[in-house]
Design a protein around this motif. Structure first.
Motif, short mmCIF file in Angstrom:
data_model
loop_
_atom_site.label_atom_id
_atom_site.label_comp_id
_atom_site.label_asym_id
_atom_site.label_seq_id
_atom_site.Cartn_x
_atom_site.Cartn_y
_atom_site.Cartn_z
N PHE A 41 0.83 -1.20 0.00
CA PHE A 41 0.00 0.00 0.00
C PHE A 41 0.87 1.26 0.00
CE2 PHE A 41 -1.86 3.43 2.50
CZ PHE A 41 -2.94 3.76 1.68
N PHE A 42 1.88 1.27 0.84
CA PHE A 42 2.78 2.42 0.92
C PHE A 42 3.46 2.67 -0.42
CE2 PHE A 42 6.98 4.26 1.74
CZ PHE A 42 6.61 5.43 2.39
N ASN A 43 3.98 1.62 -1.03
CA ASN A 43 4.64 1.76 -2.33
C ASN A 43 3.69 2.29 -3.39
OD1 ASN A 43 7.00 0.81 -1.19
ND2 ASN A 43 6.73 -1.27 -1.94
N ALA A 44 2.47 1.77 -3.40
CA ALA A 44 1.48 2.25 -4.38
C ALA A 44 1.11 3.70 -4.10
CB ALA A 44 0.24 1.36 -4.35
N SER A 45 1.04 4.06 -2.83
CA SER A 45 0.70 5.44 -2.47
C SER A 45 1.71 6.42 -3.03
CB SER A 45 0.66 5.60 -0.94
OG SER A 45 -0.33 4.82 -0.37
N LEU A 46 2.98 6.05 -2.97
CA LEU A 46 4.02 6.95 -3.47
C LEU A 46 3.89 7.21 -4.96
CD1 LEU A 46 7.16 5.61 -1.56
CD2 LEU A 46 5.82 7.67 -1.07
N SER A 47 3.39 6.22 -5.68
CA SER A 47 3.31 6.39 -7.13
C SER A 47 1.96 6.93 -7.61
CB SER A 47 3.60 5.06 -7.83
OG SER A 47 2.56 4.14 -7.57
N ILE A 48 0.98 7.00 -6.73
CA ILE A 48 -0.36 7.38 -7.19
C ILE A 48 -0.86 8.69 -6.59
CG2 ILE A 48 -1.76 6.19 -5.46
CD1 ILE A 48 -3.48 5.15 -7.74
N LEU A 49 -0.40 9.05 -5.40
CA LEU A 49 -0.89 10.25 -4.72
C LEU A 49 -0.02 11.45 -5.04
CD1 LEU A 49 -1.73 8.72 -1.23
CD2 LEU A 49 -3.31 9.25 -3.08
N PRO A 50 -0.60 12.65 -5.01
CA PRO A 50 0.22 13.85 -5.24
C PRO A 50 1.24 14.01 -4.11
CG PRO A 50 -2.09 14.43 -4.82
CD PRO A 50 -1.99 12.94 -4.78
N VAL A 51 2.40 14.50 -4.46
CA VAL A 51 3.48 14.64 -3.49
C VAL A 51 3.82 16.13 -3.35
CG1 VAL A 51 5.87 14.05 -2.98
CG2 VAL A 51 4.41 12.41 -4.16
N PRO A 52 3.73 16.65 -2.12
CA PRO A 52 4.10 18.07 -1.94
C PRO A 52 5.62 18.24 -2.03
CG PRO A 52 3.50 17.07 0.16
CD PRO A 52 3.27 16.02 -0.91
N MET A 66 -0.84 13.66 -12.24
CA MET A 66 -1.99 13.26 -13.07
C MET A 66 -2.77 12.22 -12.30
SD MET A 66 -1.91 14.84 -16.02
CE MET A 66 -2.98 13.81 -16.99
N PRO A 67 -4.08 12.33 -12.28
CA PRO A 67 -4.88 11.30 -11.60
C PRO A 67 -4.62 9.93 -12.24
CG PRO A 67 -6.25 13.16 -12.25
CD PRO A 67 -4.90 13.38 -12.87
N PRO A 68 -4.69 8.88 -11.44
CA PRO A 68 -4.43 7.54 -12.00
C PRO A 68 -5.56 7.10 -12.93
CG PRO A 68 -5.23 7.37 -9.76
CD PRO A 68 -5.03 8.83 -10.03
N ASP A 69 -5.22 6.20 -13.84
CA ASP A 69 -6.27 5.63 -14.68
C ASP A 69 -7.12 4.68 -13.83
OD1 ASP A 69 -4.94 3.12 -14.54
OD2 ASP A 69 -3.83 3.54 -16.37
N VAL A 70 -8.21 4.23 -14.36
CA VAL A 70 -9.16 3.41 -13.62
C VAL A 70 -8.51 2.14 -13.09
CG1 VAL A 70 -11.31 2.08 -13.81
CG2 VAL A 70 -11.16 4.35 -14.84
N GLU A 71 -7.70 1.50 -13.91
CA GLU A 71 -7.06 0.24 -13.50
C GLU A 71 -6.12 0.45 -12.30
OE1 GLU A 71 -3.83 -2.50 -15.61
OE2 GLU A 71 -5.75 -2.45 -16.69
N ARG A 72 -5.30 1.49 -12.35
CA ARG A 72 -4.39 1.77 -11.23
C ARG A 72 -5.15 2.19 -9.97
NH1 ARG A 72 0.22 5.70 -12.24
NH2 ARG A 72 0.89 4.92 -10.23
N PHE A 76 -5.04 0.26 -6.45
CA PHE A 76 -4.71 0.99 -5.24
C PHE A 76 -5.80 0.79 -4.17
CE2 PHE A 76 -5.08 4.93 -2.72
CZ PHE A 76 -3.83 4.94 -2.13
N LEU A 77 -7.06 0.89 -4.57
CA LEU A 77 -8.15 0.70 -3.63
C LEU A 77 -8.16 -0.71 -3.06
CD1 LEU A 77 -11.01 2.73 -5.33
CD2 LEU A 77 -9.70 3.33 -3.27
N GLN A 78 -7.80 -1.70 -3.85
CA GLN A 78 -7.71 -3.07 -3.34
C GLN A 78 -6.63 -3.19 -2.28
OE1 GLN A 78 -9.69 -5.74 -3.73
NE2 GLN A 78 -8.39 -6.64 -2.17
N LEU A 79 -5.49 -2.55 -2.50
CA LEU A 79 -4.42 -2.54 -1.50
C LEU A 79 -4.88 -1.83 -0.22
CD1 LEU A 79 -1.37 -1.74 -3.80
CD2 LEU A 79 -1.87 -3.93 -2.67
N LEU A 80 -5.59 -0.73 -0.40
CA LEU A 80 -6.11 0.01 0.75
C LEU A 80 -7.08 -0.87 1.54
CD1 LEU A 80 -6.67 2.54 2.45
CD2 LEU A 80 -8.38 3.20 0.73
N HIS A 81 -8.00 -1.54 0.86
CA HIS A 81 -8.96 -2.39 1.56
C HIS A 81 -8.28 -3.57 2.25
CE1 HIS A 81 -12.42 -0.11 0.38
NE2 HIS A 81 -12.08 -0.18 -0.89
#
Length: 163
Positions: A41-52, A66-72, A76-81
C-alpha cells in the motif's frame, strides 16, 4: 495501545489461564498481516498520490500530478482495503481479548458474561477461549504468520544441520 504492547501484556498474564496464549498468537498473526499489507500500500501510495514539494519556485507546492487511470485506481483501492481489513482484524482481536478477560476474571462476580462479538462476515474469526484448539490450529497451520514461522523454523533446522 500498540499491538506489541498488548502481546507483552498477554505474555505477562498467562498465569491466569494458559489458553491466553491464543491471543498472543492471534495478535502476532494480525501484526504480520498488517505489515504484509502495509508495504505494498505504501509503495502504491508513493506512485499514485500527489506529493508536496518544499517551497517551489513557481509557488506550486504539488509536483506535477496526473490522476491515476481506472485500472491503477482500482488496484490501489484493493491494497487500501487489504490494509484496512488487516487493521480491523487487529481491533477485533483486541475486543475479543477484552471480552474473554472480563468473562474469565469477572463473570462469576457479576453473575453474567460479556457478549461475544458476532461479525457480519461469517468468515471472520472470533477469538474464544472455549475454541482454543481449533483457533490455535488455524494460527499455527493456516495463517500467513504460522506458515512464515514454520518456514523460518525449517530453515533454522537445515542451517543447524549443516554446521
Amino acid at each position: 495501545m500498540r499491538t506489541i504492547e498488548l502481546i507483552r501484556l498477554v505474555e505477562r498474564w498467562q498465569i491466569i489461564d494458559a489458553r491466553l496464549y491464543l491471543f498472543q498468537e492471534a495478535l502476532n498473526a494480525a501484526n504480520h498481516d498488517v505489515s504484509n499489507a502495509h508495504q505494498p500500500f505504501f509503495n502504491a501510495s508513493l506512485s499514485i498520490l500527489p506529493v508536496p514539494q518544499p517551497e517551489a519556485a513557481d509557488g506550486n507546492s504539488i509536483l506535477p500530478w496526473m490522476p491515476p487511470d481506472v485500472e491503477r485506481e482500482e488496484a490501489f483501492l484493493q491494497l487500501l482495503h487489504s490494509l484496512l481489513d488487516a487493521i480491523d482484524t487487529t481491533g477485533s482481536y483486541v475486543m475479543d481479548f477484552q471480552t474473554e478477560m472480563q468473562n474469565l476474571l469477572l463473570g462469576e462476580l457479576f453473575q453474567h458474561k460479556a457478549r461475544i462479538r458476532v461479525p457480519l462476515d461469517p468468515s471472520k474469526l472470533v477469538l474464544r477461549l472455549d475454541d482454543y484448539g481449533r483457533l490455535m490450529d488455524h494460527f499455527d497451520k493456516e495463517s500467513a504468520w504460522g506458515k512464515y514461522r514454520a518456514k523460518l523454523h525449517q530453515e533454522t533446522l537445515e542451517r543447524l544441520a549443516r554446521t
